[in-house]
Motif scaffolding. Structure first.
Motif, short mmCIF file in Angstrom:
data_model
loop_
_atom_site.label_atom_id
_atom_site.label_comp_id
_atom_site.label_asym_id
_atom_site.label_seq_id
_atom_site.Cartn_x
_atom_site.Cartn_y
_atom_site.Cartn_z
N ARG A 9 -36.93 -102.12 54.21
CA ARG A 9 -36.68 -101.94 52.77
C ARG A 9 -36.75 -103.26 52.02
O ARG A 9 -37.00 -103.26 50.81
CB ARG A 9 -35.30 -101.30 52.57
CG ARG A 9 -35.24 -99.86 53.08
CD ARG A 9 -36.06 -98.93 52.23
NE ARG A 9 -36.15 -97.59 52.80
CZ ARG A 9 -36.78 -96.58 52.23
NH1 ARG A 9 -37.37 -96.75 51.07
NH2 ARG A 9 -36.83 -95.40 52.82
N CYS A 12 -40.12 -103.52 50.76
CA CYS A 12 -40.38 -102.64 49.63
C CYS A 12 -39.69 -103.13 48.36
O CYS A 12 -40.01 -102.68 47.27
CB CYS A 12 -39.91 -101.22 49.96
SG CYS A 12 -40.80 -100.49 51.35
N THR A 13 -38.72 -104.03 48.52
CA THR A 13 -38.06 -104.64 47.36
C THR A 13 -38.06 -106.15 47.56
O THR A 13 -37.01 -106.75 47.84
CB THR A 13 -36.62 -104.11 47.20
OG1 THR A 13 -35.91 -104.32 48.44
CG2 THR A 13 -36.62 -102.64 46.86
N ARG A 19 -44.31 -105.67 44.62
CA ARG A 19 -44.85 -105.14 45.87
C ARG A 19 -46.37 -105.26 45.83
O ARG A 19 -47.02 -104.86 44.85
CB ARG A 19 -44.44 -103.68 46.06
CG ARG A 19 -42.96 -103.46 46.20
CD ARG A 19 -42.65 -101.98 46.31
NE ARG A 19 -43.22 -101.42 47.54
CZ ARG A 19 -43.36 -100.11 47.74
NH1 ARG A 19 -43.02 -99.24 46.80
NH2 ARG A 19 -43.86 -99.67 48.88
N LEU A 48 -47.49 -101.05 42.01
CA LEU A 48 -47.85 -101.98 43.09
C LEU A 48 -49.02 -102.85 42.65
O LEU A 48 -49.92 -102.38 41.92
CB LEU A 48 -48.21 -101.23 44.37
CG LEU A 48 -47.03 -100.70 45.21
CD1 LEU A 48 -46.40 -99.47 44.58
CD2 LEU A 48 -47.49 -100.38 46.63
N GLU A 79 -47.16 -106.22 51.53
CA GLU A 79 -46.32 -105.33 52.31
C GLU A 79 -47.14 -104.54 53.32
O GLU A 79 -46.75 -104.38 54.48
CB GLU A 79 -45.61 -104.37 51.36
CG GLU A 79 -44.78 -103.30 52.03
CD GLU A 79 -44.25 -102.31 51.01
OE1 GLU A 79 -44.06 -101.14 51.37
OE2 GLU A 79 -44.01 -102.70 49.85
N ILE A 130 -46.54 -94.78 51.03
CA ILE A 130 -46.47 -96.21 50.74
C ILE A 130 -45.72 -96.44 49.44
O ILE A 130 -44.85 -97.32 49.35
CB ILE A 130 -47.88 -96.82 50.68
CG1 ILE A 130 -48.50 -96.81 52.09
CG2 ILE A 130 -47.84 -98.24 50.13
CD1 ILE A 130 -49.95 -97.21 52.12
N GLU A 131 -46.03 -95.65 48.41
CA GLU A 131 -45.35 -95.80 47.12
C GLU A 131 -43.85 -95.62 47.25
O GLU A 131 -43.07 -96.36 46.65
CB GLU A 131 -45.91 -94.78 46.13
CG GLU A 131 -47.34 -95.05 45.70
CD GLU A 131 -47.95 -93.86 44.97
OE1 GLU A 131 -49.14 -93.95 44.61
OE2 GLU A 131 -47.25 -92.84 44.79
N CYS A 133 -42.14 -95.87 50.09
CA CYS A 133 -41.65 -96.61 51.26
C CYS A 133 -41.13 -95.66 52.33
O CYS A 133 -40.11 -95.90 52.97
CB CYS A 133 -40.56 -97.60 50.85
SG CYS A 133 -40.39 -98.99 52.02
#
Length: 345
Positions: A9, A12-13, A19, A48, A79, A130-131, A133
């Protein structure tokens, strides 16, 4: 190698709040370019940042994308690396992802494509995962390759995700090799070459050379001689801690080591090659729950209903509907009414 882990995570952040996704694309086909453009547009709408490789950016023509040169830093800060193409494109992208913490995921747009787990019809699922996570990450064993001269001095090295192939340079010559495992001589023979493969690469060159198919979560190193002039030249499966040594006698025969068909190192006359597990794996992002066995069935069109029940199926790749357990005889729709040979216990 480890079992699949949930997506990180923190990736993702990221600390900078942005990202990034690197697209690695086979730009030789118009349909792949179009898919890459539509995917980039969707990822951008989701917030992204899309990054492209410099040698592909002109053909792709994606406005607003970051452009970076091909090299170890291309995936830095990314990522995920999304590969659109065949296994060759995937192996090229693996060079970039391995140098960073980026995870690889591929859309198979080649012929067989064992490395890319996503098919074109499920691209939307992949992008959604992916969007949001919602994917897992697994580590794939890679190989470290060291080349030594006749005096024992290291003169070069490389790495491999699929396989490292010690092979002859001159087609008219037979390559004599001495094979050792963990420093102990095992056998010697004349051959075209010797493959050291990972479980990931077991379905590639090693498979074509007669090696076993190994599930990718198995920790092992495969040794597969190619066209050996010997009675004992069977494929071997060794411990992941083993060191494979292939010695080339000083008889003048030229040899080299090829890694994944992309990187080559010449082997000095009388030299040797040591192959062992690399300390740096390749991280694979998995967005599909499909098992490796199901992929084998789909890729090779394997019959899983028995030779009677397989008659009239929809063709290679359609024998196993999604979610069906092939070990359970649950499907009665294909059985003839009133029993008969197919309906008997």
């Amino acid at each position: 190698m480890t079992a699949s882990q949930p997506a990180d995570r923190t990736a993702c952040t990221p600390a900078e709040g942005v990202r990034r996704v690197l697209l690695a694309v086979h730009t030789g086909r118009a349909d792949i370019i179009e898919l890459a453009r539509s995917s980039a547009e969707r990822l951008s709408r989701a917030g992204l940042v899309v990054r492209l490789l410099e040698d592909e950016a002109v053909d792709l023509g994606i406005e607003g994308a970051e452009v970076v040169p091909f090299g170890p830093g291309a995936a830095e800060g990314a990522e995920v690396v999304i590969v659109m193409g065949g296994d060759g494109t995937f192996l090229r992208a693996a060079e970039l992802a391995r140098a960073t913490d980026a995870a690889l995921t591929g859309v198979n747009l080649g012929k067989v494509g064992f490395l890319a787990e996503t098919e074109p019809e499920t691209v939307e699922e992949t992008l959604t995962a992916i969007e949001q996570c919602e994917y897992s990450v697994e580590e794939r064993l890679t190989l470290a390759v060291d080349v030594f001269d006749a005096a024992g001095e290291r003169v070069g090295g490389t790495w491999a995700l699929n396989e490292a192939s010690v092979e002859k340079v001159e087609r008219s010559r037979v390559l004599d090799v001495v094979l050792a495992i963990d420093g102990r001589p095992l056998t010697s023979f004349g051959c075209d070459g010797v493959l050291a493969a990972t479980p990931t690469g077991s379905t590639a060159y090693a498979f074509s050379a007669g090696g076993p198919v190994v599930w990718p979560d198995v920790e092992a190193i495969l040794v597969v001689p190619t066209n050996a002039h010997a009675l004992f030249a069977r494929p071997l499966v060794t411990s992941p801690q083993s060191v494979l040594t292939v010695g080339v006698p000083a008889d003048g025969t030229r040899a080299r080591v090829s890694a994944d068909g992309r990187r080559t190192v010449e082997i000095p006359v009388g030299g040797r090659v040591d192959v062992r597990r690399s300390e740096r794996p390749v991280r694979i992002a998995r967005v599909q729950p499909r098992s490796f066995g199901d992929r084998l069935v789909a890729k090779f069109g394997l019959p899983v209903r028995g030779f009677r029940g397989a008659r009239g199926h929809a063709g290679p790749g359609h024998e196993l509907p999604r979610g069906r357990n092939v070990l359970l005889r649950e499907d009665t729709a294909d059985r003839p009414a009133g029993g008969g040979a197919d309906g008997q216990a």
